[in-house]
Design an enzyme around this catalytic site. Structure first.
Site, PDB file in Angstrom:
ATOM      1  N   GLU A 154      -7.157   0.769  -4.708  1.00  0.00           N
ATOM      2  CA  GLU A 154      -7.064   0.500  -3.262  1.00  0.00           C
ATOM      3  C   GLU A 154      -8.461   0.319  -2.636  1.00  0.00           C
ATOM      4  OE1 GLU A 154      -5.070   4.155  -2.009  1.00  0.00           O
ATOM      5  OE2 GLU A 154      -3.528   3.505  -3.019  1.00  0.00           O
ATOM      6  N   LYS A 181       2.493  11.372  -4.159  1.00  0.00           N
ATOM      7  CA  LYS A 181       2.147  10.501  -4.100  1.00  0.00           C
ATOM      8  C   LYS A 181       0.970  12.157  -5.129  1.00  0.00           C
ATOM      9  CE  LYS A 181      -1.731   7.593  -3.848  1.00  0.00           C
ATOM     10  NZ  LYS A 181      -1.868   5.956  -2.585  1.00  0.00           N
ATOM     11  N   ASP A 208     -12.985   5.092   0.896  1.00  0.00           N
ATOM     12  CA  ASP A 208     -11.750   5.402   1.502  1.00  0.00           C
ATOM     13  C   ASP A 208     -11.434   6.422   1.435  1.00  0.00           C
ATOM     14  OD1 ASP A 208      -8.687   5.028   1.903  1.00  0.00           O
ATOM     15  OD2 ASP A 208      -8.271   3.514   0.170  1.00  0.00           O
ATOM     16  N   ASP A 218       1.075  -1.215  -0.310  1.00  0.00           N
ATOM     17  CA  ASP A 218      -0.286   0.054  -0.017  1.00  0.00           C
ATOM     18  C   ASP A 218       1.142   0.523   0.165  1.00  0.00           C
ATOM     19  OD1 ASP A 218      -1.785   1.928   0.703  1.00  0.00           O
ATOM     20  OD2 ASP A 218      -2.522   1.128   2.262  1.00  0.00           O
TER      21      ASP A 218
HETATM   22  N1  LIG Z   1      -7.330   8.678  14.674  1.00  0.00           N
HETATM   23  C1  LIG Z   1      -7.006  10.259  13.524  1.00  0.00           C
HETATM   24  N2  LIG Z   1      -8.718  11.708  13.455  1.00  0.00           N
HETATM   25  C2  LIG Z   1      -8.232  11.798  12.380  1.00  0.00           C
HETATM   26  N3  LIG Z   1      -7.337  11.920  10.945  1.00  0.00           N
HETATM   27  C3  LIG Z   1      -6.573  10.474  11.144  1.00  0.00           C
HETATM   28  C4  LIG Z   1      -6.423   9.606  12.609  1.00  0.00           C
HETATM   29  N4  LIG Z   1      -5.334   9.063  12.289  1.00  0.00           N
HETATM   30  C5  LIG Z   1      -5.028   9.961  11.078  1.00  0.00           C
HETATM   31  N5  LIG Z   1      -5.867  10.365  10.552  1.00  0.00           N
HETATM   32  C6  LIG Z   1      -5.390  10.996   8.916  1.00  0.00           C
HETATM   33  O1  LIG Z   1      -4.907  10.210   8.915  1.00  0.00           O
HETATM   34  C7  LIG Z   1      -4.031  10.440   6.465  1.00  0.00           C
HETATM   35  C8  LIG Z   1      -3.254   9.554   6.862  1.00  0.00           C
HETATM   36  O2  LIG Z   1      -4.620   7.990   6.659  1.00  0.00           O
HETATM   37  P1  LIG Z   1      -3.767   6.904   5.993  1.00  0.00           P
HETATM   38  O3  LIG Z   1      -3.022   6.342   6.526  1.00  0.00           O
HETATM   39  O4  LIG Z   1      -4.883   5.732   5.332  1.00  0.00           O
HETATM   40  O5  LIG Z   1      -3.533   7.612   4.277  1.00  0.00           O
HETATM   41  P2  LIG Z   1      -2.531   7.516   2.622  1.00  0.00           P
HETATM   42  O6  LIG Z   1      -3.074   5.541   3.049  1.00  0.00           O
HETATM   43  O7  LIG Z   1      -1.008   7.082   3.319  1.00  0.00           O
HETATM   44  O8  LIG Z   1      -2.919   7.971   1.874  1.00  0.00           O
HETATM   45  P3  LIG Z   1      -4.226   7.630   0.396  1.00  0.00           P
HETATM   46  O9  LIG Z   1      -4.773   7.048   0.852  1.00  0.00           O
HETATM   47  O10 LIG Z   1      -4.543   9.156   0.532  1.00  0.00           O
HETATM   48  O11 LIG Z   1      -2.606   7.742  -0.587  1.00  0.00           O
HETATM   49  C9  LIG Z   1      -3.540  11.138   7.521  1.00  0.00           C
HETATM   50  O12 LIG Z   1      -4.096  12.872   7.321  1.00  0.00           O
HETATM   51  C10 LIG Z   1      -3.790  11.634   8.665  1.00  0.00           C
HETATM   52  O13 LIG Z   1      -3.325  13.006   9.644  1.00  0.00           O
HETATM   53 MG   LIG Z   2      -4.794   4.645   1.915  1.00  0.00          MG
END
Ligand SMILES: Nc1ncnc2c1ncn2[C@@H]1O[C@H](COP(=O)(O)OP(=O)(O)OP(=O)(O)O)[C@@H](O)[C@H]1O
Ligand SMILES: [Mg+2]
Ligand code: FES
Lengths: 138, 605, 252
Positions: free
Chosen positions: B167, B69, B189, B8
């Site tokens: 995803e 990204k 998502d 991922d």
């Molecule tokens: N408890 C929470 N409340 C609100 N936001 C959160 C929380 N935990 C994580 N986040 C937010 O979630 C985001 C990261 O999520 P995730 O890891 O699913 O994204 P990613 O997979 O890296 O991104 P994408 O899928 O968009 O490429 C960040 O913006 C983070 O600030």
């Molecule tokens: Mg993601």
């Protein structure tokens, strides 16, 4: 191959949009549709002494159909009825450089020309065969 | 055959997973953490990735790249509105963004490749075998250029990308496998940088995507930005501090904004505290104030949801289960809005951070030929078409068509002797070319013949990765014709090859940075452990011995800041030697304690 | 020049008689395995070397699903068969195979997906059948519905007036226009529903005729009549649907 300015203009500023009085004696009207997409086109010609002196259209459809009818009306002006019959959709395709998926839009324009010519001719023959009636109703 | 891992590759966090007989597992790092922050730092000693790079972000923002990204498969024009937030310079070459860091220039796929390499290494260390094949996830709403860029990143990282998968679909695989769900499900998502909604039908091991929609530029990063804007303004108004133009401070504010936002998912208020050169800045945030600040962003996700339902020919009430994926769905506001729209409580039992990687591992196992009963039938998210006269796009393949899919178009000439036709390929839902995404151009060669005689059939094929392939065949001769497609926002094959070479070359430099990090981590661990031991052994060793140990610990503390890992290592072994006796003493004491706490009979038996 | 889909169909068309709709296996491109040259008789996978075989270029969508050319389709059967064939052809199951097999799997899957998409939707299914039976739509072109065209023109003009008035804020003219368009929309939607009912009748007629014809030989004339009537309903439906969509778009 670069598109010529003149041709692009038919998309951006279509010429001859509008209508004539439909039941006027010197007007031929063709209304046609493309069953593939449901678009509808109205094309009208104004005739004097077997020559098309003016042409107008209204097209509710895609850009290619609008450009095709704009081009067609330009071409029609000044042509004799006989010459007008000879306009083919392939001429339009070539001039506008239409890709395969848009061929039917030019077919619509050809159909509209044919229908308008047919309508005018029908009016003319009806008038000849029933001169008295025509005179009475006008 | 070597194992295929699932990756991922997230905007903010990336994970790697694999599947064995028990099912899919996310691979943890040495510290037990499964998430690798998608951040790359360029230090004087080479590259650092993940948590160490996150620390680097505040120290040296102009040499640290995050959220890369967002730049994948894009040109400069696509991101011009947010340029001011990024602490480094960007320019464009051949339609592709280039990131300038110091005297080096990187394309987004190269930076993503650095993250992928880190994940690859992590998997290799854990599995104790070479890892060279992967399934990588992308947002469902990614266009062809973005997918291609992701595939390039894999190549540059030395990975054979067997499949690019969406995803939310990956999430559905993990979810469906675990829950044995059947019926209609919606996967919502919302991650750090992208939003996707997918509607699927799950039946007898088939995962059929009915429709997908989204916004490849909407996520938690944007929420953070709203908070940042308010605080930056506030700091200027109240203390006259200009944050813009101070990248270190800007990153500090950004990280604090994210921290506050995350805090407010559990609590109703949170204090933002930012250290300034002379004093501190504080602001009390309430959940309501943040909710009203990001309300419109959250509501922006609802339109795509409705469109997806419409394209699937369904109403919200027909959906059996709604599943939340991505870190940003932890926000209560997001929950509420999703619940309102679908009229049912969404599921989030599976760890929303890990479920996508787990699904990628399942898909990897399918491709590896091990899992045979599951099959994903995905769709292309955007309509594909070609430019027609007047700047209008005419669609050849509609959005939400099941992939693989193909469309054939016959081309001919209108002028005698004409030898070519220019074809411009686009993706998008709008009528005008300029509102859609330009994917590529190519010139179709035609034999010089009278007008209308040549007939060349062009086949536009979207494969199971959602990536376009163009082939042509001369109908008259039946011969295949090669088509040289020039991507509008992508690296050429030559460029990718060059980058693969570079990446090998830089690998040596990167190893150095890595060794320093590892040595530092080890030094930190030893310092903490020894300090604890000193406390426990206070009465067991002489003051002189304790003094000697403290002195050498302090030396290690100083040495570890340097950037020669060998010096750190030498010091570490010195510490180990010096503390040898201490360890023995403690061991004895522990043994004695253990024996004393038991009855004699227990021990003798 | 025909459109892509038509070209495809024309390619398929000449085998209309060759494929018996009831045959239990799909026609493959060749009667010999492309890989080991052993004889294959309609299996997807060669009996000798188990390599996937390319689908015949002459295969039509109905035959792909081993369905007779009837218009009422058992949707569950369609879905079940689609899933089964997907399990046979999908590229996911060929990722460890050689390049030729990968390419065949890709081509077969793309065809299968197109077939399913077309047959699943009753309108597309009918349009496809008409093209299949008649070669090209144009051969079977129905009388242009002149009154419908007039209606389109009139409605479009009203819509145009509405679009010009709307930004100027509420007025009694605008209200009147809105009412008129509202009524028009209800009327058109009712018509659309009626068209769908009559299309369903034609589906039934066609199916009955097909079943009779299977016993008593061809009934070309009768078939063409039904096809033509169906074509007429379909194209009229397109105009009506466009009007409804335009109305919805303009009035929200
Ligand atoms: N408890 C929470 N409340 C609100 N936001 C959160 C929380 N935990 C994580 N986040 C937010 O979630 C985001 C990261 O999520 P995730 O890891 O699913 O994204 P990613 O997979 O890296 O991104 P994408 O899928 O968009 O490429 C960040 O913006 C983070 O600030
Ligand atoms: Mg993601
Ligand atoms: S798409 Fe209908 S006339 Fe062009």
């Amino acid at each position: 191959m670069a598109y010529s300015e003149k041709v692009i203009d038919h998309y951006n500023n279509p010429r001859n949009v509008g209508s004539f009085q439909k039941d006027a004696e010197d007007v031929g009207t063709g209304i046609v549709g493309a069953p593939e997409c449901g678009d509808v086109m109205k094309l009208q010609i104004k005739v004097e002494n077997d020559t098309i002196v003016d042409a107008k259209f209204k097209t509710f459809g895609c850009g290619s159909a609008i450009a095709s009818s704009s081009l067609a009306t330009e071409w029609l002006k000044g042509k004799s009825l006989e010459e007008a019959q000879k306009i083919k959709n392939t001429d339009i395709v070539q001039e506008l450089n239409l890709p395969p998926v848009k061929i039917h839009c030019s077919v619509l324009a050809e159909d509209a020309i044919k229908a308008a010519l047919g309508d005018y001719q029908k009016k003319a023959t009806d008038k000849k065969s029933k001169p008295a009636e025509a005179a009475a109703s006008s | 055959m070597s194992r295929i891992v699932g990756i991922d590759l997230g905007t903010t966090n990336s994970l790697v997973a694999f599947m064995d007989k028990e099912g899919p597992h996310v691979i943890p790092g040495p510290d037990g953490q499964t998430k690798v922050p998608s951040i790359v730092g360029l230090t004087d000693n080479g590259l650092i990735v993940g948590d160490p790079a996150k620390a680097h972000l505040i120290r040296d923002p102009s040499h640290t790249i995050y959220s890369v990204k967002r730049f994948m498969g894009k040109g400069l024009d696509d991101v011009k509105d947010e340029l001011k937030y990024f602490p480094y310079h960007l320019h464009e070459k051949n339609g592709v963004i280039r990131i300038e860091i110091g005297d080096k220039t990187y394309s987004p796929p190269q930076v993503s490749a650095m993250i992928l390499k880190e994940l690859k290494r992590r998997a290799e260390d854990y599995l104790k075998e070479d890892v060279s094949k992967a399934v990588i996830t992308v947002p469902a709403y990614f266009n062809d250029s973005q997918r291609q860029a992701t595939k390039d990143a894999g190549l540059i990282a030395g990975l054979e990308v067997l499949r690019i998968i969406n995803e939310p679909t990956a999430a559905s695989l993990a979810y469906g496998l675990q829950k044995k769900t059947q019926g209609l499900i919606a996967i919502y998502d919302l991650g750090g940088g992208t939003f996707d909604i997918s509607i699927l039908k799950l039946k007898d091991g088939i995962f059929e995507v009915l429709a997908t929609n989204g916004d490849s530029h909407l996520g938690g990063d944007d929420f953070d930005q709203r908070l940042v804007d308010v605080m930056v303004d506030d700091m200027f108004q109240t203390q006259g501090i200009k944050v813009e133009g101070n990248p270190e401070l800007m990153q500090t504010v950004r990280l604090e904004a994210e921290r506050v936002k995350i805090r407010l998912s559990d609590e109703t208020q949170a204090q933002a505290v930012i250290q300034l050169p002379n004093g501190t800045y504080e602001k009390l945030w309430t959940r309501e104030s943040v909710e009203s600040l990001v309300m419109d962003l959250v509501e922006r996700t609802l339109g795509p949801c409705r469109n997806a339902l419409k394209d699937a020919g369904l109403t919200a009430s027909q959906i059996d289960e709604v599943v939340l994926v991505g870190g940003s769905t932890r926000m209560p506001l997001v929950w509420r809005k999703v619940e309102e729209l679908f009229g049912k409580t969404p599921h989030s039992e599976l760890n929303p951070d890990e479920v996508v990687a787990l699904g990628a591992a399942v898909q990897a196992d399918i491709l590896g030929g091990h899992t045979k009963d599951l099959l994903l039938l995905d769709v292309t998210p955007l309509s594909l078409g070609i430019e027609t006269m007047g700047g209008v796009m005419s669609a050849l393949i509609r959005r939400n068509t099941t992939i693989p899919t193909s469309a054939k178009e016959m081309f001919t000439t209108y002028v005698d002797g004409q030898t070519s036709v220019d074809i411009h390929i686009l993706q998008g839902e709008r009528e005008l070319v300029k509102d859609n995404r330009s994917l590529a151009r190519f010139q179709l060669k035609l034999p010089p013949l009278p007008a209308g005689v040549p007939r060349v059939e062009v086949n536009f094929l979207i494969d199971a990765n959602g990536i376009l392939h163009v082939t042509a065949r001369d109908i008259r001769t039946g011969e295949a014709q090669s088509v040289q497609v020039k991507p509008s926002h992508g690296l050429t094959d030559d460029e990718v090859e060059g980058m693969i070479r570079d990446s090998f070359q830089f690998a040596a430099e990167d190893i150095k940075a890595r060794q320093i990090i590892e040595a530092r981590n080890e030094a930190n661990a030893i310092i903490v452990a020894t300090e604890k031991a000193l406390v426990r052994a206070a009465n067991l060793i002489s003051d002189k011995e304790a003094e000697g140990i403290r002195r050498i610990l302090q030396q290690l503390g100083e040495v570890k800041a340097g950037d020669d890992h060998r010096v750190i290592r030498t010091k570490i072994s010195e510490v180990e030697k010096t503390t040898h006796h201490l360890a023995e003493v403690l061991m004895d004491a522990t043994l004695k304690e253990a024996l004393e706490s038991k009855k004699l009979s227990d021990v003798i038996k | 020049m025909p459109e892509a889909s038509e070209a495809e169909i024309m390619e398929h068309q000449h085998q209309a008689q060759a494929t018996t709709a009831t045959s239990r296996e799909l026609p493959m491109a060749r009667s010999m395995c492309w890989h080991c040259q052993s004889e294959v008789t309609g299996e997807y996978l060669c009996g000798q070397c188990v390599k996937v075989q390319p689908l015949s270029r002459d295969l039509d969508y109905f035959a792909c699903f081993q369905l007779p050319r009837l218009l009422n389709i058992d949707e569950q059967y369609l879905e079940k068969t689609f899933y089964e064939l997907s399990r046979t052809f999908h590229p996911d199951f060929y990722s460890t195979k050689d390049e030729s097999e990968k390419a065949i799997s890709l081509g077969n899957s793309a065809f299968l997906n197109a077939a399913y998409r077309t047959l699943k939707d009753p309108i597309q299914r009918a349009e496809y059948l008409i093209r299949l039976e008649a070669g090209a739509v144009k051969d079977i072109r129905s009388n242009p519905p002149a009154d419908l065209f007039e209606e389109v023109l009139e409605l479009q003009e009203t819509l145009e007036t509405f679009r010009q008035l709307a930004p100027k804020g509420p007025s009694s003219d605008l209200e009147a226009l809105r009412k008129k368009l509202q009524a028009e929309r209800e009327h058109l939607e009712k018509r659309q529903a009626e068209m769908e009912t009559s299309l369903q009748h034609k589906f039934n007629e066609w199916d009955q005729l097909q079943e009779r014809a299977a016993l008593s030989g061809q009934a070309r004339e009768e078939k063409n009549t039904i096809l033509r009537e169906m074509q007429e309903i379909l194209s009229n439906r397109t105009y009506v649907r466009n009007m409804v969509n335009d109305l919805l778009e303009t009035m929200g």
